[in-house]
Write a protein that holds these residues in place. Sequence first.
Motif, short mmCIF file in Angstrom:
data_model
loop_
_atom_site.label_atom_id
_atom_site.label_comp_id
_atom_site.label_asym_id
_atom_site.label_seq_id
_atom_site.Cartn_x
_atom_site.Cartn_y
_atom_site.Cartn_z
N PHE A 258 -15.55 19.87 1.72
CA PHE A 258 -16.82 20.51 1.39
C PHE A 258 -17.91 19.83 2.20
N ALA A 295 -13.10 18.44 -3.62
CA ALA A 295 -14.39 18.55 -4.31
C ALA A 295 -14.75 17.23 -4.99
N HIS A 299 -17.99 15.20 -4.05
CA HIS A 299 -18.98 14.97 -5.10
C HIS A 299 -19.30 13.48 -5.20
N LEU A 316 -16.80 19.76 -11.44
CA LEU A 316 -16.22 20.18 -10.15
C LEU A 316 -16.35 21.68 -9.95
N VAL A 320 -18.22 23.21 -6.85
CA VAL A 320 -17.58 24.14 -5.91
C VAL A 320 -18.41 25.42 -5.81
#
Length: 329
Positions: A258, A295, A299, A316, A320
């Motif tokens: 991500f 994720a 994070h 999460l 996402v």
Amino acid sequence: MSATTSGIAPEALGPTITIGEILVEIMATTIGTGFLEPQVLVGPYPSGAPAIFIDQVSRIGGKAGIIASVGNDDFGKLNIGRLKNDGVDVSAISVIEGKSTGSAFVRYRPDGARDFVFNITSSAAGEIRVTSAGDALIERAGHVHVMGSAFAIPGVSELLSASVKKVKSRGGSVSFDPNIRKELLKADGRGLMDEMLAATDLLLPSDEELLIAAGRPDETSALARLFGMGIREIVLKRGRAGSSFFGQDGARIDSPAFRVAEIDPTGAGDCFGATYLTCRRKGMDPDKALRLANAAGAHNVTKQGPMEGVSSLADLEAFVAAVTAGATL
Ligand code: ATP
Ligand code: MG
């Protein structure tokens, strides 16, 4: 691909446990080289790779416990309080009189490399004891996570080996993050590494640790050797490049990272591994587990402090959705 072929024990068998260092981390607020002049620091933050890992297992909904030691001081209280609050079984954490809780001072250099001042082996973290609560935790565990960093602590490799044997004999499974430290490569390092690899079901290396762990010069021969030793699945962490799953049957899944603004990279690998393992123990397929683990890693890097960015499943899912929608986090 079926989750049932993984060889990773389901949650119902018992909690995931780990053994190793609990630390506080104290961070420099400026980028630069080391600690040779007075500077502004921030902390203490709860830390220690095994502690971050087990906290994330619990936050994502797995049963979790840790065998570790702290001193009778505020740094120890801070860590035990956090782990307990997040649902980790802290009954096997010893409080050692006359020793301080372990610590790590860290400062980032302009190129992203880190300078550390550690107080681990001569702190409480370097004196792990198995109490009756620790024995009981090992007896009921369904999975052991072996953190390479913990091998630096005297007696811990023997304790990990014994725990791995016991848990495997009752149908449990083993994951191994070969978080390589120089200590592992010294003297009997290769023998210890091979002994752990032979018991491992899920290997969680990052970047070149795959080749170092396998003792092979390229990815293909490394994977062949590791699967030849009986490992069921290998999940390679690649930082900003995401992660890859390799199955014993030749399957490969690449999962992109991500896109986030990285504030503090420490702990990403631990949050990633804990999320992947726990999702697999709950029966989730590798591709979905990989995406959630990416994720969790992403994070974590958006928060300052190694354990400040651990996530629940709801966190999460929201994360996402937000990053998929193009928000900048
Ligand atoms: P650690 O610093 O905790 O030892 P590691 O080297 O074991 O980390 P990484 O590959 O750095 O593990 O991180 C694990 C996962 O977290 C990556 O595979 C990726 O999915 C995610 N991640 C890490 N850093 C970033 C980043 N800057 N942006 C997005 N995702 C990241
Ligand atoms: Mg790592």
